[in-house]
Write an enzyme that holds these catalytic residues in place. Structure first.
Site, PDB file in Angstrom:
ATOM      1  N   HIS A  98      94.932  90.915  43.395  1.00  0.00           N
ATOM      2  CA  HIS A  98      94.203  91.906  44.179  1.00  0.00           C
ATOM      3  C   HIS A  98      92.779  92.053  43.687  1.00  0.00           C
ATOM      4  CE1 HIS A  98      96.428  94.023  40.960  1.00  0.00           C
ATOM      5  NE2 HIS A  98      95.527  94.976  40.979  1.00  0.00           N
ATOM      6  N   HIS A 100      89.768  94.800  43.493  1.00  0.00           N
ATOM      7  CA  HIS A 100      89.430  96.222  43.602  1.00  0.00           C
ATOM      8  C   HIS A 100      88.016  96.359  44.155  1.00  0.00           C
ATOM      9  CE1 HIS A 100      92.603  97.870  40.852  1.00  0.00           C
ATOM     10  NE2 HIS A 100      92.515  96.676  40.273  1.00  0.00           N
TER      11      HIS A 100
END
Ligand SMILES: [Zn+2]
Length: 135
Positions: A98, A100
């Site tokens: 992922h 951010h």
């Protein structure tokens, strides 16, 4: 072993969705460092960015401007930081790649502030607001 992000992808768990396409989704972080803190993830489960092929890494990062711009417009943030952690020692908590996007506010200083427990109603409103700015 269950992956929280795969559960969001499968619709088994709630996520405050900002964007989706056939290979990625973006949603609000449940424990934001600041208002509008969001994640972009690939639909395909990989633990680290080094497990992905470089073309797919390019594709996920190419979504950053679109989503970051919408977050800045919706929140009025002054700036943003990107974070992409790989492995536990790097503070990767969910073992699914992922990125951010962390909005930054002049009024709040620029430290990596403590995470907050978010209010679900606020996240519903905020995600709607951000989605309205995605072009
Ligand atoms: Zn996963």
């Amino acid at each position: 072993m269950g992956c929280i992000f795969c559960e969001i992808l499968d619709g088994k768990r709630d996520g405050h969705l900002l964007y989706e396409d056939k290979s990625h989704i973006s949603f609000l972080d449940k424990y934001p460092i600041d208002v509008g803190h969001s994640l972009i993830i690939p639909r395909e489960h990989h633990e680290r960015i080094t497990d992905m092929d470089s073309e797919d890494v390019g594709k996920i990062f190419s979504l950053v401007p679109k989503i970051a711009n919408a977050i800045l417009k919706a929140t009025g943030a002054d700036a943003f930081s990107l974070g992409q952690n790989n492995g536990r020692a790097a503070k990767q908590i969910i073992p699914h790649v992922h990125i951010h996007i962390i909005p930054r506010y002049n009024s709040k200083g620029s430290v990596w502030t403590k995470r907050q427990i978010s209010n679900d109603d606020e996240l519903v409103e905020l995600s709607k607001n951000i989605r309205s700015f995605i072009v």
